[in-house]
Scaffold this active site. Structure first.
Site, PDB file in Angstrom:
ATOM      1  CG  HIS A 164      -1.762   1.088   1.263  1.00 36.38           C
ATOM      2  ND1 HIS A 164      -3.165   1.188   0.671  1.00 36.38           N
ATOM      3  CD2 HIS A 164      -1.699   2.377   1.695  1.00 36.38           C
ATOM      4  CE1 HIS A 164      -3.444   2.346   0.794  1.00 36.38           C
ATOM      5  NE2 HIS A 164      -3.010   3.050   1.498  1.00 36.38           N
ATOM      6  CB  CYS A 165       1.908   3.570  -2.675  1.00 32.62           C
ATOM      7  SG  CYS A 165       3.163   4.937  -2.930  1.00 32.62           S
ATOM      8  CB  VAL A 166       1.929   6.224   2.512  1.00 31.62           C
ATOM      9  CG1 VAL A 166       1.239   7.595   3.270  1.00 31.62           C
ATOM     10  CG2 VAL A 166       1.856   5.084   3.526  1.00 31.62           C
TER      11      VAL A 166
END
Length: 259
Positions: A164-166
């Site tokens: 999950h890319c912030v």
């Protein structure tokens, strides 16, 4: 969502600050643009392309399991509807009649041909003897295909989950991993090109105005750190794509060596 929008706005502002400072302080670049407009045009084109690729990647679906289930159900529904409409009346000497098939038998024929339930599709992907606990997500209560994982940030199961890319505000999975790689590539090239222009500007205008040099040096240091991070990230994800792996699988394999 607020934090994701704030990060996106911050990233756009950072791009504008680095490029704007360069054009404000580097007077020779303006002269070079007049002589060779193609050079600046290509740089600005890469600048815009990197931002567009960022928003395209952040708005793209990583490939959710629920979406795959919905697509399969729609496909099955369309096939059933087309099969019902394809029944043609047959004629005989005594008149015309229609051959009918009972519902249960008709469903069995469809299931055995082109219609496949999601559960059967997932079970066929796993080797025989696999525990049912490894197939069902305890959060979504849906059957997970191999390499899928539930993301607690998105609260959805993602096909071929990577991470999950912030900064993007979304997961990276089967649906957008390729777009993510292209974004990193464009961002790395843009960062490298901007760093070269900063170094050229400092060499040409060093010791003229000290506070301009201080700002340029500070931005160059942070740009160098970002470039190292982006370059390592690009190499890492290139390795993952070439070896058909994901970040989650690689980390999990190192934590549990016997898997």
């Amino acid at each position: 969502r607020r934090s994701s929008l704030g990060l996106k706005a911050a990233l756009v502002v950072l791009h504008i600050v680095y490029a704007g400072t360069l054009f404000l302080f580097y007077s020779d670049l303006i002269e070079k643009t007049k002589e060779e407009p193609w050079y600046t045009a290509i740089y600005l084109l890469l600048f815009v392309a990197a931002l567009i690729q960022y928003f395209v990647t952040s708005c793209s679906s990583p490939g959710y399991v629920l979406d795959a289930m919905r697509d399969l159900n729609e496909k099955n529904s369309l096939y059933r509807r087309s099969s019902m409409l394809s029944k043609q009346p047959a004629s005989s000497k005594s008149g015309s009649f229609v051959i009918t098939v009972e519902g249960s038998q008709y469903e069995r024929n469809i299931t055995g041909s082109n219609v496949t339930s999601w559960t059967k599709l997932v079970l066929d992907m796993y080797p025989p003897g696999t525990s049912i606990r490894t197939l069902t997500c305890i959060y979504c209560n849906v059957e997970q295909p191999p390499r899928a994982k539930h993301c607690h940030d998105c609260d959805k199961c993602v096909l071929q989950f990577d991470h999950h890319c912030v900064w993007l505000g979304t997961c990276i999975g089967r649906g957008n991993h390729c777009r993510f790689w292209w974004y990193i590539f464009e961002e790395t090239v843009l960062c490298l090109w901007t760093g070269i222009l900063y170094i050229t500007c400092l060499k040409a205008n060093i010791s003229r105005v000290w506070w301009k040099d201080a700002i340029m040096i500070l931005l160059l240091v942070t740009l160098s750190i970002a470039l190292i991070f982006l370059l390592l990230l690009l190499i890492f994800h290139s390795y993952l794509i070439l070896t058909y792996q994901t970040t989650y699988e690689l980390v999990r394999r190192r934590r549990i060596p016997y898997l």
